[in-house]
Design a protein around this motif. Structure first.
Motif, PDB file in Angstrom:
ATOM      1  N   ALA A   7       0.842  -1.200   0.000  1.00 46.54           N
ATOM      2  CA  ALA A   7       0.000   0.000   0.000  1.00 46.54           C
ATOM      3  C   ALA A   7       0.874   1.246   0.000  1.00 46.54           C
ATOM      4  CB  ALA A   7      -0.920  -0.017   1.224  1.00 46.54           C
ATOM      5  N   GLU A   9       3.779   1.669  -1.362  1.00 50.81           N
ATOM      6  CA  GLU A   9       4.311   1.927  -2.707  1.00 50.81           C
ATOM      7  C   GLU A   9       3.258   2.563  -3.607  1.00 50.81           C
ATOM      8  OE1 GLU A   9       7.738  -1.531  -3.169  1.00 50.81           O
ATOM      9  OE2 GLU A   9       5.660  -2.051  -3.586  1.00 50.81           O
ATOM     10  N   ILE A  10       2.068   2.009  -3.527  1.00 53.29           N
ATOM     11  CA  ILE A  10       0.992   2.555  -4.367  1.00 53.29           C
ATOM     12  C   ILE A  10       0.699   4.000  -3.982  1.00 53.29           C
ATOM     13  CG2 ILE A  10      -1.502   2.373  -4.821  1.00 53.29           C
ATOM     14  CD1 ILE A  10      -1.071  -0.692  -4.809  1.00 53.29           C
ATOM     15  N   MET A  11       0.625   4.251  -2.689  1.00 51.54           N
ATOM     16  CA  MET A  11       0.314   5.613  -2.266  1.00 51.54           C
ATOM     17  C   MET A  11       1.474   6.570  -2.552  1.00 51.54           C
ATOM     18  SD  MET A  11      -2.725   5.177  -1.622  1.00 51.54           S
ATOM     19  CE  MET A  11      -3.140   6.894  -1.331  1.00 51.54           C
TER      20      MET A  11
ATOM     21  N   THR B  19      -7.691   3.044  -6.290  1.00 54.69           N
ATOM     22  CA  THR B  19      -7.475   3.554  -4.940  1.00 54.69           C
ATOM     23  C   THR B  19      -8.591   4.533  -4.582  1.00 54.69           C
ATOM     24  OG1 THR B  19      -6.021   5.212  -5.906  1.00 54.69           O
ATOM     25  CG2 THR B  19      -4.959   3.347  -4.874  1.00 54.69           C
ATOM     26  N   SER B  47      -7.383  -4.055   0.146  1.00 52.52           N
ATOM     27  CA  SER B  47      -6.844  -3.765   1.471  1.00 52.52           C
ATOM     28  C   SER B  47      -7.293  -2.360   1.839  1.00 52.52           C
ATOM     29  CB  SER B  47      -5.321  -3.850   1.482  1.00 52.52           C
ATOM     30  OG  SER B  47      -4.783  -2.762   0.779  1.00 52.52           O
ATOM     31  N   ILE B  58      -7.321   0.198  -1.237  1.00 52.45           N
ATOM     32  CA  ILE B  58      -6.618  -0.161  -2.464  1.00 52.45           C
ATOM     33  C   ILE B  58      -7.180  -1.484  -2.980  1.00 52.45           C
ATOM     34  CG2 ILE B  58      -4.373  -0.795  -3.444  1.00 52.45           C
ATOM     35  CD1 ILE B  58      -3.123   0.995  -1.257  1.00 52.45           C
ATOM     36  N   PHE B  96       2.737   1.195 -11.531  1.00 50.00           N
ATOM     37  CA  PHE B  96       3.349   0.796 -10.254  1.00 50.00           C
ATOM     38  C   PHE B  96       4.463  -0.211 -10.490  1.00 50.00           C
ATOM     39  CE2 PHE B  96      -1.084   1.960  -9.628  1.00 50.00           C
ATOM     40  CZ  PHE B  96      -0.911   3.042  -8.782  1.00 50.00           C
ATOM     41  N   HIS B 100       8.171   0.633  -9.152  1.00 49.34           N
ATOM     42  CA  HIS B 100       8.623  -0.029  -7.926  1.00 49.34           C
ATOM     43  C   HIS B 100       9.254  -1.397  -8.137  1.00 49.34           C
ATOM     44  CE1 HIS B 100       6.887   3.145  -5.513  1.00 49.34           C
ATOM     45  NE2 HIS B 100       5.769   3.036  -6.204  1.00 49.34           N
TER      46      HIS B 100
END
Lengths: 455, 102
Positions: A7, A9-11, B19, B47, B58, B96, B100
């Motif tokens: 979460a 990372e996404i945020m 999100t 989550s 999310i 993402f 990441h």
């Protein structure tokens, strides 16, 4: 089914975009116009218009689609073309203004905000086409809206063409005069280069170099705001850790450019060229390279220490970015345009940042004296001398340098010229008052430095 | 209608991360998941965290069977978000992944 990302990372990604101004600054399509040459300028203009509008037909739509689907703003969709001095050279004419108009119309037709390539490479001398192009610059920039022009007047290999330098001083003055009703905006669309890169996606200096493929997509990323937040959130780091932090951040920013560029190339069915890893500021609050330098611990941008801070920033951006992209090119480094950076403007207005310091900063960053307004009384010889100084820095240090300077007619030191949008607002800066006229008027070419002989 | 959307290989998942951020209240999850179900978007994982009445949810979703385009789904979600006072983003997973994961 594993999520794959935390979460946090996404945020982090969403925060970078929504509050730290992360964006793709530009997707620039390079288009070769070498097959548009004709002896009849009307036919050349038609071919130029047809080729640009055909190739770039879907550029804006694809850019917008990618922007929406990935949720990352793509601010500009732009076009770079073969230097028009080459395209127009066969025309039996004494002006290329019609070609500038064809480019402008094509840019309007496909919906891009700038089209670059009204350009010539004259570091060693002028061909017939170069002469005509230079003579056409001021009028072309005055009567078109979206055409950008650039001229390379020096390189490490060729030396500095001082005749071209002087001529550019005069052309900049003419351009300012012809666009004086709009704050001499023509000069904001005109860049004078040393060691110009042939795949730069950023305006106003973009053109499609002669070693480039038929059509290509190049991407310029941005993200001073993201780097600024990272530095502010981690105070007190030593220089090694600070450089690492900037590298990590630059890596993430550049990955966005790689994704957008590859996706755009795929959807447009043309090759992907390069990502230009530049920290390009905008006038938006918090999206400033000057703010980054101040966050590193300088009281004011332009004070002692500024050059060292910028050197660290520029190098770390390159190192992080280079790992994030398969092909890196263009200018790649931090930009320091004065009018487009709220922190730089503040520095000038508060007296901490002067032209001499900016010149020193250009020794360690990616471009040069950029978007600097100077008093209207500045002579062509003084502008030429400023260009010569920058070109010397580029030539000796084997790097790109550039000058985009705006002698705003009627303005004096302390005035502020409003351009709006990404061009921002330019405080009129003081210059040295001693003359370089005799030096500039010598004519000829400054020879290439000894380290050009590296074969 | 499938404009501008990446087409996935037969049987492959195409993941979009949704999100939802805003002040927590009754019915947010129901509102969003209802919309997703209407458009045949499969939720793979959810989550959520709530800190001081502030909700961050999310969802990892698969849109390979979706009946509208991704852009249309984004519009529908934005409208819904405005109605219930939260901010909803729907972004293709690759953004993402690129940022990441190496």
């Amino acid at each position: 089914m594993p999520v794959g990302y935390s979460a946090a990372e996404i945020m982090e990604t969403i925060k970078m975009i929504e509050t730290e101004n992360l964006d793709i600054r530009t997707i620039t399509m390079g288009i070769s116009l070498r097959d548009c040459a004709d002896t009849d300028i009307k036919k050349t203009a038609q071919k130029v218009y047809d080729k640009v509008t055909k190739n770039a037909e879907n550029l804006v739509k694809v850019g917008e689609d990618i922007s929406k689907e990935y949720g990352i703003p793509i601010i500009n969709k732009r076009i770079a073309v073969t230097p028009i001095s080459l395209v127009g050279e066969s025309c039996l004419t004494d002006s290329y203004v019609a070609l500038a108009q064809a480019l402008d119309q094509a840019a309007h037709q496909v919906g891009v905000n700038f089209i670059g390539g009204f350009s010539a490479l004259v570091q060693k001398g002028f061909t017939k086409g170069d002469e005509i192009l230079l003579d056409s610059i001021s009028e072309s920039l005055a009567i078109t809206e979206r055409v950008c022009s650039s001229v390379n007047i020096a390189s490490t290999k060729a030396g500095i063409n001082m005749d071209a330098v002087y001529r550019m001083g005069r052309i900049i003055k003419e351009t300012a005069e012809k666009t004086k009703e709009q704050g001499a905006i023509g000069c904001a669309k005109l860049v004078v280069f040393c060691n110009v890169p042939e795949d730069n996606p950023f305006m106003a200096g973009a053109f499609h170099g002669i070693g480039e493929p038929e059509v290509v997509i190049n991407v310029g990323v941005s993200g001073p705001g993201v780097v600024l937040h990272a530095i502010k959130n981690n105070p007190g780091l030593d220089f090694g850790s600070l450089a690492t932090l900037i590298k990590q951040t630059a890596f993430k920013i550049t990955r966005m450019g790689e994704l957008a560029g590859r996706e755009a190339a795929k959807r447009l069915h043309i090759p992907f060229g390069i990502v230009d890893l530049s920290l390009a500021p905008t006038p938006a609050v918090g999206d400033s390279v000057a703010d980054i330098l101040e966050a590193m611990g300088l009281e004011k941008v332009g004070g002692h220490g500024t050059t060292a801070a910028l050197a660290l920033l520029n190098d770390a951006v390159k190192k992080g970015g280079a790992m994030a992209s398969s092909y890196v090119g263009g200018l790649s480094g931090a930009f320091i345009p004065v009018s487009e950076d709220a922190g730089m403007i503040r520095g000038v207005e508060e007296g901490s940042l002067c032209l001499d310091k900016l010149e020193a900063m250009t020794c360690v960053c990616s471009v040069g004296l950029d978007m600097i307004a100077v008093p209207g009384e500045t002579t062509a010889e003084t502008i030429a001398a400023i260009i010569a100084d920058e070109a010397a820095i580029g030539m000796i240090n084997r790097k790109t340098t550039a000058v985009r300077i705006i002698p705003v007619p009627g303005s004096k030191v302390g005035d502020k010229i409003e351009y709006g949008g990404l061009l921002g607002q330019a405080p009129v800066m003081p210059l040295h008052t001693y003359s370089a006229e005799k030096f500039i008027k010598r004519g000829g070419r400054i020879p290439a430095p000894i380290h050009a002989l590296n074969n | 209608m499938n404009t501008g959307r990446q087409t996935s290989q037969e049987g492959e998942l195409e993941r979009v991360i949704i999100t939802v951020v805003g002040k927590d209240k009754v019915g947010i999850i129901a509102g969003v998941t209802g919309l997703l179900s209407e458009n045949n978007v499969n939720i793979l994982d959810i989550s959520q965290t709530i800190m001081q009445d502030f909700l961050t949810m999310i969802m990892v979703t698969d849109i390979s069977g979706m009946t509208v385009s991704l852009q249309r789904l984004q519009e529908i979600l934005t409208e819904k978000g405005e109605k219930i006072g939260v901010r909803i983003n729907a972004q293709h997973e690759d953004i993402f992944k690129y940022m990441h994961r190496i």
